[in-house]
Design a protein around this motif. Sequence first.
Motif, PDB file in Angstrom:
ATOM      1  N   UNK A  42       7.678   1.238   7.776  1.00 33.17           N
ATOM      2  CA  UNK A  42       6.438   1.776   6.981  1.00 33.17           C
ATOM      3  C   UNK A  42       6.738   3.508   7.646  1.00 33.17           C
ATOM      4  N   UNK A  43       6.342   4.096   6.534  1.00 28.58           N
ATOM      5  CA  UNK A  43       6.825   5.370   6.752  1.00 28.58           C
ATOM      6  C   UNK A  43       5.509   6.084   6.441  1.00 28.58           C
ATOM      7  N   UNK A  82      -0.776  21.093   1.147  1.00 29.53           N
ATOM      8  CA  UNK A  82      -0.023  20.751   2.185  1.00 29.53           C
ATOM      9  C   UNK A  82      -0.053  19.139   1.720  1.00 29.53           C
ATOM     10  N   UNK A  83       0.742  18.257   2.166  1.00 26.51           N
ATOM     11  CA  UNK A  83       0.450  16.113   1.423  1.00 26.51           C
ATOM     12  C   UNK A  83       1.621  15.674   2.577  1.00 26.51           C
ATOM     13  N   UNK A  84       0.406  14.604   2.454  1.00 27.80           N
ATOM     14  CA  UNK A  84       0.580  13.352   3.361  1.00 27.80           C
ATOM     15  C   UNK A  84       0.757  11.951   2.677  1.00 27.80           C
ATOM     16  N   UNK A  85       1.827  11.515   2.802  1.00 32.63           N
ATOM     17  CA  UNK A  85       2.855  10.653   1.722  1.00 32.63           C
ATOM     18  C   UNK A  85       2.880   9.487   2.923  1.00 32.63           C
ATOM     19  N   UNK A  86       2.837   8.113   2.688  1.00 32.62           N
ATOM     20  CA  UNK A  86       2.601   6.822   3.001  1.00 32.62           C
ATOM     21  C   UNK A  86       3.213   5.690   1.917  1.00 32.62           C
ATOM     22  N   UNK A  87       3.991   4.684   2.880  1.00 30.18           N
ATOM     23  CA  UNK A  87       4.989   4.117   2.246  1.00 30.18           C
ATOM     24  C   UNK A  87       4.748   2.380   3.054  1.00 30.18           C
ATOM     25  N   UNK A  88       3.835   1.614   2.629  1.00 35.64           N
ATOM     26  CA  UNK A  88       4.390   0.080   3.353  1.00 35.64           C
ATOM     27  C   UNK A  88       5.278  -0.094   3.817  1.00 35.64           C
ATOM     28  N   UNK A  89       5.516  -1.329   4.617  1.00 38.91           N
ATOM     29  CA  UNK A  89       6.645  -2.100   4.349  1.00 38.91           C
ATOM     30  C   UNK A  89       7.442  -2.404   3.485  1.00 38.91           C
ATOM     31  N   UNK A  90       8.451  -1.945   2.486  1.00 42.20           N
ATOM     32  CA  UNK A  90       8.930  -2.540   0.937  1.00 42.20           C
ATOM     33  C   UNK A  90      10.724  -3.480   0.922  1.00 42.20           C
ATOM     34  N   UNK A  91      10.675  -4.336   0.200  1.00 38.90           N
ATOM     35  CA  UNK A  91      11.902  -4.631   0.395  1.00 38.90           C
ATOM     36  C   UNK A  91      12.561  -4.234  -0.104  1.00 38.90           C
ATOM     37  N   UNK A  95       0.880  -1.550  -0.203  1.00 41.05           N
ATOM     38  CA  UNK A  95       0.230   0.184   0.045  1.00 41.05           C
ATOM     39  C   UNK A  95       0.581   1.231   0.112  1.00 41.05           C
ATOM     40  N   UNK A  96       0.739   2.081  -1.298  1.00 39.78           N
ATOM     41  CA  UNK A  96       1.417   2.851  -1.379  1.00 39.78           C
ATOM     42  C   UNK A  96       0.335   4.552  -1.498  1.00 39.78           C
ATOM     43  N   UNK A  97      -0.049   5.543  -0.856  1.00 44.52           N
ATOM     44  CA  UNK A  97      -0.824   6.415  -0.982  1.00 44.52           C
ATOM     45  C   UNK A  97       0.197   7.867  -0.731  1.00 44.52           C
ATOM     46  N   UNK A  98      -1.240   8.929  -1.401  1.00 46.25           N
ATOM     47  CA  UNK A  98      -0.547  10.348  -1.500  1.00 46.25           C
ATOM     48  C   UNK A  98      -2.115  11.136  -0.952  1.00 46.25           C
TER      49      UNK A  98
END
Length: 127
Positions: free
Chosen positions: A62-63, A29-38, A12-15
């Motif tokens: 995750x970030x 204003x920005x909100x960004x998410x990156x799930x754990x990834x290899x 899951x990645x989203x902005x």
Amino acid sequence: MDSPALLRQAPNNWNFDTTYDKGPISARLGLTHNDRNIFAYNFQDGADGGIKGPNGDVYYYPHTQVDAQVNYRIPHAHGVHAIVSMLNLNNEVFGFYQGSEQFPIQREYYSRTIAVGLRWTSNPEVK
């Protein structure tokens, strides 16, 4: 049998971004998410603890990060803008782990970054 994802492929990645533009003010204003990834393949069959053990593949934690920027066009200043740029407002930590999150490799603490400045453009039509 191990079937890892491709490198940097997160489930899951989203902005989420919002903007405001009215008169001399332009804001983002920005909100960004990156799930754990290899990050790197490391696991070998028979390693202690299996794929989730301390010899498993290497993953990014995750970030989720919040960033913002405000641009103010100074009236009667002929192309001068005041800018405030703010990164990592939520002070999110970055890092890597091996196998599972209980085996951290590296944690990076960047804190918030705030920059304030002036920008001049010779074209008064640029906003």
